[in-house]
Design a protein around this motif. Structure first.
Motif, mmCIF file in Angstrom:
data_model
loop_
_atom_site.group_PDB
_atom_site.id
_atom_site.type_symbol
_atom_site.label_atom_id
_atom_site.label_comp_id
_atom_site.label_asym_id
_atom_site.label_seq_id
_atom_site.Cartn_x
_atom_site.Cartn_y
_atom_site.Cartn_z
ATOM 1 N N LEU A 82 0.759 -1.254 -0.100
ATOM 2 C CA LEU A 82 0.148 0.077 -0.229
ATOM 3 C C LEU A 82 0.869 1.487 0.121
ATOM 4 C CD1 LEU A 82 -2.884 1.078 0.139
ATOM 5 C CD2 LEU A 82 -2.654 1.070 2.878
ATOM 6 N N ASN A 120 -7.639 1.282 -4.581
ATOM 7 C CA ASN A 120 -7.033 -0.136 -4.864
ATOM 8 C C ASN A 120 -7.846 -1.092 -4.221
ATOM 9 O OD1 ASN A 120 -4.308 0.508 -6.301
ATOM 10 N ND2 ASN A 120 -4.421 1.930 -4.428
ATOM 11 N N ILE A 128 -7.611 -4.603 -1.874
ATOM 12 C CA ILE A 128 -6.818 -5.357 -1.079
ATOM 13 C C ILE A 128 -6.773 -6.821 -1.534
ATOM 14 C CG2 ILE A 128 -6.246 -6.097 1.204
ATOM 15 C CD1 ILE A 128 -7.792 -3.749 2.157
ATOM 16 N N GLU A 183 -11.952 -2.471 -0.722
ATOM 17 C CA GLU A 183 -11.441 -1.222 -1.526
ATOM 18 C C GLU A 183 -10.551 -0.297 -0.586
ATOM 19 O OE1 GLU A 183 -13.956 1.079 -3.980
ATOM 20 O OE2 GLU A 183 -14.420 -0.744 -5.247
ATOM 21 N N ILE A 188 -1.864 -4.599 -2.454
ATOM 22 C CA ILE A 188 -2.729 -4.021 -3.451
ATOM 23 C C ILE A 188 -2.583 -4.674 -4.748
ATOM 24 C CG2 ILE A 188 -3.583 -2.344 -2.071
ATOM 25 C CD1 ILE A 188 -1.746 -0.534 -3.623
#
Length: 69
Positions: free
Chosen positions: A3, A12, A14, A37, A69
């Motif tokens: 991240l 993004n 996960i 998200e 991500i």
């Protein structure tokens, strides 16, 4: 990618959460779950402010590196 490498404003998904069981459970309690998200709001000295499940959360650089991500 972790991240911490995402750009401000990026949304993004996960993919995976690493670390020890206690760390994963703590992040899950904050709303960081696989498939969820996450949006980068700001970066301050390595620490990250994100939107997760309509909540704004600040996490340390070490924690953010465990979120893939």
């Amino acid at each position: 990618m972790p991240l911490t490498l995402a750009e401000v404003g990026d949304e993004n998904i996960i993919k995976r959460i690493g670390g020890k069981q206690e760390v994963r459970k703590h992040l899950e309690n904050l709303g960081f779950v696989t498939g969820g998200e996450v949006k980068i709001i700001n970066k301050l000295g390595g620490n990250v402010i994100v939107n997760v499940k309509e909540s704004r959360i600040a996490i340390s650089r070490e924690m953010a590196q465990k979120i893939m991500i």
